[in-house]
Design an enzyme around this catalytic site. Sequence first.
Site, mmCIF file in Angstrom:
data_model
loop_
_atom_site.group_PDB
_atom_site.id
_atom_site.type_symbol
_atom_site.label_atom_id
_atom_site.label_comp_id
_atom_site.label_asym_id
_atom_site.label_seq_id
_atom_site.Cartn_x
_atom_site.Cartn_y
_atom_site.Cartn_z
ATOM 1 C CB CYS A 234 -0.888 -0.016 1.242
ATOM 2 S SG CYS A 234 -1.856 1.494 1.458
ATOM 3 C CB CYS B 159 -0.433 2.244 5.695
ATOM 4 S SG CYS B 159 -1.131 0.690 5.076
ATOM 5 C CB CYS C 17 -5.120 -0.526 2.394
ATOM 6 S SG CYS C 17 -3.789 -1.053 3.509
ATOM 7 C CB CYS D 160 -4.286 2.756 5.929
ATOM 8 S SG CYS D 160 -4.165 2.702 4.122
ATOM 9 C CB CYS E 48 -9.312 -3.576 -11.602
ATOM 10 S SG CYS E 48 -8.921 -2.377 -12.869
#
Length: 183
Positions: free
Chosen positions: A98, A101, A147, A150, A170
Amino acid sequence: MKTNSFVNILFLLPLFSFTACGQNKQYTEIVQKTTNNKISKPGNPYYSNTDTTKLKLSDAQWKKVLPEDVYLVMRKAETERAFTGKYWNTDQKGTYYCASCGNLLFRSTAKFSSSCGWPSFFEQENKKSVVYKNDFSYNMERIEVLCGRCDGHLGHLFDDGPPPTGKRYCMNSIALDFIPDSK
């Protein structure tokens, strides 16, 4: 009898010393490999490729630590234009994290060429990597992928992916960081 014990100790002492030295070298090599493969974002104190603690930050806190383009996609659910992201056509081996984070999201072994213009994966790295939310924006019914650490917007999930899952995650390239595998 005392001489025998003393001789045994003299014999074993160098053996333990050599073993300990070998362990230090091995540990140093492991630390170097793992620290060389971490992403550093000094302006973002919440970024970690190893911490899995759930983050609950305000929108204002995210706005302070994220670049504007990353903020708009990850916190405001905007979408980057197709075929413009840095990972849509990448086939390098490695791990995707991510961009907000540092949470572990996908491995390149789950990436496939979907020709949709965004990086696509058929499965996440683990069950806690991502979470899902119903998305009814733009008069469409979709599943938003966030995510797992986060809650940042990553992209959407579709049912037109390849086997074995039949899923297509996607994702927006800008929502991802990539660390290539060591050679």
